[in-house]
Design a protein around this motif. Structure first.
Motif, PDB file in Angstrom:
ATOM      1  N   ASP A  66       0.844  -1.184   0.000  1.00  0.00           N
ATOM      2  CA  ASP A  66       0.000   0.000   0.000  1.00  0.00           C
ATOM      3  C   ASP A  66       0.887   1.244   0.000  1.00  0.00           C
ATOM      4  OD1 ASP A  66      -2.031   1.795   0.149  1.00  0.00           O
ATOM      5  OD2 ASP A  66      -2.678   1.274   2.187  1.00  0.00           O
ATOM      6  N   GLU A  67       0.981   1.910  -1.153  1.00  0.00           N
ATOM      7  CA  GLU A  67       1.858   3.068  -1.281  1.00  0.00           C
ATOM      8  C   GLU A  67       1.291   4.304  -0.582  1.00  0.00           C
ATOM      9  OE1 GLU A  67       2.686   3.963  -5.293  1.00  0.00           O
ATOM     10  OE2 GLU A  67       4.419   5.257  -4.861  1.00  0.00           O
ATOM     11  N   SER A  68       0.019   4.289  -0.235  1.00  0.00           N
ATOM     12  CA  SER A  68      -0.587   5.450   0.418  1.00  0.00           C
ATOM     13  C   SER A  68      -0.078   5.656   1.841  1.00  0.00           C
ATOM     14  CB  SER A  68      -2.114   5.298   0.437  1.00  0.00           C
ATOM     15  OG  SER A  68      -2.492   4.143   1.186  1.00  0.00           O
ATOM     16  N   THR A  69       0.542   4.645   2.418  1.00  0.00           N
ATOM     17  CA  THR A  69       1.075   4.786   3.775  1.00  0.00           C
ATOM     18  C   THR A  69       2.405   5.533   3.813  1.00  0.00           C
ATOM     19  OG1 THR A  69       2.162   2.640   3.600  1.00  0.00           O
ATOM     20  CG2 THR A  69      -0.068   2.667   4.506  1.00  0.00           C
ATOM     21  N   ILE A  70       2.985   5.833   2.662  1.00  0.00           N
ATOM     22  CA  ILE A  70       4.278   6.521   2.614  1.00  0.00           C
ATOM     23  C   ILE A  70       4.063   8.016   2.822  1.00  0.00           C
ATOM     24  CG2 ILE A  70       6.266   7.042   1.165  1.00  0.00           C
ATOM     25  CD1 ILE A  70       5.804   4.389  -0.250  1.00  0.00           C
ATOM     26  N   ASP A  71       4.875   8.620   3.651  1.00  0.00           N
ATOM     27  CA  ASP A  71       4.781  10.052   3.914  1.00  0.00           C
ATOM     28  C   ASP A  71       5.295  10.845   2.707  1.00  0.00           C
ATOM     29  OD1 ASP A  71       4.388  12.318   5.860  1.00  0.00           O
ATOM     30  OD2 ASP A  71       6.519  12.577   5.453  1.00  0.00           O
ATOM     31  N   PRO A  72       4.560  11.853   2.229  1.00  0.00           N
ATOM     32  CA  PRO A  72       5.022  12.619   1.055  1.00  0.00           C
ATOM     33  C   PRO A  72       6.350  13.337   1.277  1.00  0.00           C
ATOM     34  CG  PRO A  72       2.690  13.006   1.475  1.00  0.00           C
ATOM     35  CD  PRO A  72       3.216  12.244   2.645  1.00  0.00           C
ATOM     36  N   LYS A  73       6.598  13.843   2.490  1.00  0.00           N
ATOM     37  CA  LYS A  73       7.868  14.534   2.748  1.00  0.00           C
ATOM     38  C   LYS A  73       9.033  13.549   2.732  1.00  0.00           C
ATOM     39  CE  LYS A  73      10.138  18.273   3.831  1.00  0.00           C
ATOM     40  NZ  LYS A  73       9.783  19.010   5.080  1.00  0.00           N
ATOM     41  N   ASP A  74       8.837  12.372   3.322  1.00  0.00           N
ATOM     42  CA  ASP A  74       9.876  11.336   3.252  1.00  0.00           C
ATOM     43  C   ASP A  74      10.174  10.949   1.807  1.00  0.00           C
ATOM     44  OD1 ASP A  74       9.865  11.400   5.986  1.00  0.00           O
ATOM     45  OD2 ASP A  74       8.887   9.461   6.261  1.00  0.00           O
ATOM     46  N   LYS A  75       9.137  10.815   1.018  1.00  0.00           N
ATOM     47  CA  LYS A  75       9.301  10.411  -0.378  1.00  0.00           C
ATOM     48  C   LYS A  75      10.049  11.465  -1.180  1.00  0.00           C
ATOM     49  CE  LYS A  75       6.562   8.783  -4.313  1.00  0.00           C
ATOM     50  NZ  LYS A  75       5.177   8.485  -4.799  1.00  0.00           N
ATOM     51  N   SER A  76       9.699  12.742  -0.983  1.00  0.00           N
ATOM     52  CA  SER A  76      10.360  13.815  -1.736  1.00  0.00           C
ATOM     53  C   SER A  76      11.830  13.945  -1.351  1.00  0.00           C
ATOM     54  CB  SER A  76       9.624  15.131  -1.506  1.00  0.00           C
ATOM     55  OG  SER A  76       9.661  15.497  -0.130  1.00  0.00           O
ATOM     56  N   ILE A  77      12.139  13.812  -0.060  1.00  0.00           N
ATOM     57  CA  ILE A  77      13.536  13.886   0.378  1.00  0.00           C
ATOM     58  C   ILE A  77      14.341  12.731  -0.197  1.00  0.00           C
ATOM     59  CG2 ILE A  77      15.063  13.732   2.387  1.00  0.00           C
ATOM     60  CD1 ILE A  77      13.004  15.299   3.971  1.00  0.00           C
ATOM     61  N   PHE A  78      13.755  11.534  -0.178  1.00  0.00           N
ATOM     62  CA  PHE A  78      14.477  10.364  -0.675  1.00  0.00           C
ATOM     63  C   PHE A  78      14.788  10.496  -2.163  1.00  0.00           C
ATOM     64  CE2 PHE A  78      14.473   6.228  -2.745  1.00  0.00           C
ATOM     65  CZ  PHE A  78      15.462   5.571  -2.040  1.00  0.00           C
ATOM     66  N   TRP A  79      13.769  10.742  -2.984  1.00  0.00           N
ATOM     67  CA  TRP A  79      13.988  10.781  -4.424  1.00  0.00           C
ATOM     68  C   TRP A  79      14.782  12.016  -4.846  1.00  0.00           C
ATOM     69  CZ3 TRP A  79      13.540   6.549  -7.027  1.00  0.00           C
ATOM     70  CH2 TRP A  79      12.610   5.588  -6.664  1.00  0.00           C
ATOM     71  N   GLY A  80      14.578  13.143  -4.162  1.00  0.00           N
ATOM     72  CA  GLY A  80      15.335  14.343  -4.506  1.00  0.00           C
ATOM     73  C   GLY A  80      16.828  14.163  -4.286  1.00  0.00           C
ATOM     74  N   ALA A  81      17.205  13.627  -3.111  1.00  0.00           N
ATOM     75  CA  ALA A  81      18.627  13.404  -2.835  1.00  0.00           C
ATOM     76  C   ALA A  81      19.197  12.287  -3.698  1.00  0.00           C
ATOM     77  CB  ALA A  81      18.815  13.072  -1.358  1.00  0.00           C
ATOM     78  N   LEU A  82      18.380  11.272  -3.992  1.00  0.00           N
ATOM     79  CA  LEU A  82      18.857  10.149  -4.790  1.00  0.00           C
ATOM     80  C   LEU A  82      19.221  10.584  -6.210  1.00  0.00           C
ATOM     81  CD1 LEU A  82      19.186   6.983  -4.706  1.00  0.00           C
ATOM     82  CD2 LEU A  82      16.948   6.891  -5.809  1.00  0.00           C
ATOM     83  N   TYR A  83      18.408  11.430  -6.821  1.00  0.00           N
ATOM     84  CA  TYR A  83      18.677  11.865  -8.201  1.00  0.00           C
ATOM     85  C   TYR A  83      19.685  13.010  -8.253  1.00  0.00           C
ATOM     86  CZ  TYR A  83      14.932   8.964 -10.098  1.00  0.00           C
ATOM     87  OH  TYR A  83      14.165   7.888 -10.486  1.00  0.00           O
ATOM     88  N   ALA A  84      19.700  13.879  -7.249  1.00  0.00           N
ATOM     89  CA  ALA A  84      20.631  15.016  -7.276  1.00  0.00           C
ATOM     90  C   ALA A  84      22.075  14.585  -7.063  1.00  0.00           C
ATOM     91  CB  ALA A  84      20.234  16.041  -6.211  1.00  0.00           C
TER      92      ALA A  84
END
Length: 258
Positions: A174-192
């Motif tokens: 269930d992807e809806s349980t993921i926090d949006p701020k956690d998700k943005s920090i993870f993917w932003g740092a991963l790609y940058a």
């Protein structure tokens, strides 16, 4: 002889001599001229006035320089406190602030070690070792801990006996349980992270810095491996979610018919 009690400042000795009294001053004769006069001190010359003015100006200038230095130090300390407070506020709004912090920590530490060691210490061997070690820590942390806790994903690659590689992916149902701020920090740092080292790679290639180019390539490989792994894991998660949605739709239609 006979001593009479006198005032403290009038120290005299009364002596009986020849039927009469004679006073002997024990403090010695007084200076009839009195205290020295200041009338003999003349006005300072022009050169002396210039020296005094220069000394006073130097003292004032030194005090001003010290005040300016203290003001600059205070401003720098205030800016550092403001930056630390802003960073703490940024991470505190996430569901997992400590995990987000460590997701970024090793990246920042590796970059600072590379920049400080190359441009300030100018030590290639020490900079190479420390930067590679910190990037290895970051690779392991992102692959095994932060990805699982922040976006619910995990990947690994298994090399078989025949030399072929097999990719394995794990993702949350269930992807809806993921926090949006956690998700943005993870993917932003991963790609940058790999984009930053790709820029360094191009700049060092154009400047023919072959020694540092080897280090940058190794760091870029570490960063790109996590990007490729999580990109494939994300595609697999979307495929699983699509299949799950189709199965739920089919189940709903069948239940309505029967």
């Amino acid at each position: 002889s006979l001593q009479l009690p006198l005032a403290p400042r009038a120290r005299a000795l009364c002596v009986m001599a020849g039927g009469g009294m004679q006073f002997v001053d024990l403090e010695g004769p007084k200076d009839p001229k009195g205290p020295p006069s200041l009338s003999g001190v003349g006005t300072p010359s022009a050169s002396e006035q210039a020296n005094l003015t220069g000394a006073g100006g130097g003292a004032v200038g030194g005090g001003g320089g010290g005040g300016a230095g203290a003001g600059a130090a205070g401003a720098a300390a205030g800016a550092a406190r403001a930056s630390a407070s802003a960073i703490a506020d940024f991470f505190s709004t996430a569901r997992n602030p400590k995990v987000c912090f460590f997701h970024v920590l090793f990246k920042v530490a590796a970059f600072v070690c590379y920049f400080f060691g190359r441009h300030i210490l100018t030590s290639y061997v020490l900079t190479f070792i420390m930067t590679v070690v910190l990037c290895a820590f970051d690779f392991w942390t992102v692959k095994n801990i932060t990805g699982r806790l922040l976006v619910g994903m995990r990947w690994w690659n298994d090399i078989k006996e025949d030399g072929s590689s097999q990719w394995y992916f794990e993702s949350i149902a269930d992807e809806s349980t993921i926090d949006p701020k956690d998700k943005s920090i993870f993917w932003g740092a991963l790609y940058a992270w790999p984009i930053l080292w790709l820029v360094f790679l191009i700049l060092n290639f154009l400047s023919f810095s072959w020694d540092w180019l080897l280090l940058i390539i190794m760091v870029f490989v570490f960063a790109a491996a996590n990007v490729v792994g999580y990109w494939k894991c994300s595609k697999d998660q979307k495929r699983q979610m699509a299949e799950w949605a189709k199965s739920q739709a089919v189940r709903a239609v069948v239940s309505n018919w029967f």
